[in-house]
Write an enzyme that holds these catalytic residues in place. Structure first.
Site, PDB file in Angstrom:
ATOM      1  N   CYS A  42     144.533 109.097  71.318  1.00  0.00           N
ATOM      2  CA  CYS A  42     145.248 107.928  72.220  1.00  0.00           C
ATOM      3  C   CYS A  42     145.438 106.650  71.718  1.00  0.00           C
ATOM      4  O   CYS A  42     144.522 106.471  70.714  1.00  0.00           O
ATOM      5  CB  CYS A  42     144.425 107.914  73.571  1.00  0.00           C
ATOM      6  SG  CYS A  42     144.978 106.728  75.001  1.00  0.00           S
ATOM      7  N   ASP A  44     144.542 103.836  72.986  1.00  0.00           N
ATOM      8  CA  ASP A  44     143.354 103.067  73.497  1.00  0.00           C
ATOM      9  C   ASP A  44     142.516 102.508  72.622  1.00  0.00           C
ATOM     10  O   ASP A  44     141.940 102.902  71.508  1.00  0.00           O
ATOM     11  CB  ASP A  44     142.588 103.849  74.461  1.00  0.00           C
ATOM     12  CG  ASP A  44     141.372 103.341  75.266  1.00  0.00           C
ATOM     13  OD1 ASP A  44     140.593 102.463  74.863  1.00  0.00           O
ATOM     14  OD2 ASP A  44     141.574 103.404  76.592  1.00  0.00           O
ATOM     15  N   ARG A  46     139.776 101.093  72.540  1.00  0.00           N
ATOM     16  CA  ARG A  46     138.276 101.453  72.492  1.00  0.00           C
ATOM     17  C   ARG A  46     138.130 102.904  71.488  1.00  0.00           C
ATOM     18  O   ARG A  46     136.796 103.147  71.371  1.00  0.00           O
ATOM     19  CB  ARG A  46     137.713 101.686  73.761  1.00  0.00           C
ATOM     20  CG  ARG A  46     137.852 100.577  74.759  1.00  0.00           C
ATOM     21  CD  ARG A  46     137.628 100.850  76.117  1.00  0.00           C
ATOM     22  NE  ARG A  46     138.536 101.674  76.705  1.00  0.00           N
ATOM     23  CZ  ARG A  46     138.490 101.994  77.903  1.00  0.00           C
ATOM     24  NH1 ARG A  46     137.583 101.646  78.857  1.00  0.00           N
ATOM     25  NH2 ARG A  46     139.496 102.907  78.143  1.00  0.00           N
ATOM     26  N   CYS A 101     140.721 107.795  80.451  1.00  0.00           N
ATOM     27  CA  CYS A 101     142.036 107.561  79.559  1.00  0.00           C
ATOM     28  C   CYS A 101     143.019 106.892  80.613  1.00  0.00           C
ATOM     29  O   CYS A 101     143.074 107.722  81.808  1.00  0.00           O
ATOM     30  CB  CYS A 101     142.680 108.976  79.090  1.00  0.00           C
ATOM     31  SG  CYS A 101     144.231 108.591  78.411  1.00  0.00           S
TER      32      CYS A 101
HETATM   33 CO    CO Z   1     143.790 106.917  76.622  1.00  0.00          CO
END
Ligand code: CO
Length: 209
Positions: A42, A44, A46, A101
């Site tokens: 992903c 993302d 983080r 997510c």
């Molecule tokens: Co995500």
């Protein structure tokens, strides 16, 4: 919050650190790559792929998008898979999702998200396929976590549907792995995707090689 100047300063420090250990570090890096892993994760901020796996530059070929999707008509992810599997000849392909997510969460909301609609539709399709299981889960948080796992599983199946992966599995034993990163603890969880079982169950329809 980091300023742009700070980033360039960090870069200079990073170069100095690398060269202090090995003066040929960048020259060696420039000679080529032969990573053993393809990682699809992903976007993302983080979930930092190299960091959480503890790997160095050159060790993992990486593709990231919202909610780690392997979409058949996404030229970007399909090009990455083709290049990594057929040319770099990676030994392992990993789909890594993560709890919390935002992409998966967004797909659970009955909201028009404009340009994101067709992308998130892939996750809604995962929900529909596994509706019976997901609807037995009472707590929304648990249902959300389970959808993260099932999404990884379905993206692994999408990988196994590709000619490149089918060929590489048959010719040199390439394996697809499904992982979830637990953002609360930092742990990587192996979902233990049963590659041979999935392969034999889908070949009737998806056999390309
Ligand atoms: Co995500």
């Amino acid at each position: 919050m980091k300023s742009i100047d700070q980033i360039f300063e960090n870069n200079q420090k990073w170069i100095a650190e690398k060269l202090a250990i090995d003066e040929n570090y960048f020259e060696n890096l420039a000679t080529g790559q032969s990573p053993e892993f393809l990682y699809i994760g992903c976007s993302d901020s983080r979930v930092t792929a190299e960091d959480l796996m503890g790997v160095k530059p050159g060790e993992v070929f990486i593709h990231r998008n919202i909610a780690n999707l392997v979409n058949n008509v996404d030229l970007s992810v399909m090009s990455v898979i083709n290049y990594a599997v057929r040319h770099l000849k990676v030994k392992h392909v990993v789909v890594c999702g993560h709890y919390n997510c935002g992409g998966v969460k967004a797909a659970m909301q009955p909201v028009d998200m404009g340009i994101l609609n067709p992308w998130l539709r892939n996750i809604r399709d995962v929900y529909r396929i596994h509706k019976d299981e997901l609807n037995t889960i009472e707590l929304e948080e648990d249902r959300y976590n389970r959808l993260v796992e099932l999404n990884v599983q379905e993206q692994c199946i999408n990988l196994i549907k590709t000619a490149a992966v089918q060929e590489a599995h048959k010719e040199r034993g390439l394996i697809v792995h499904g992982w979830v990163f637990d953002i609360h603890t930092g742990k990587l969880i192996d979902l233990k995707i049963d590659f041979p079982k999935i392969l034999s169950s889908i070949m009737e329809i998806y056999k390309l090689y």
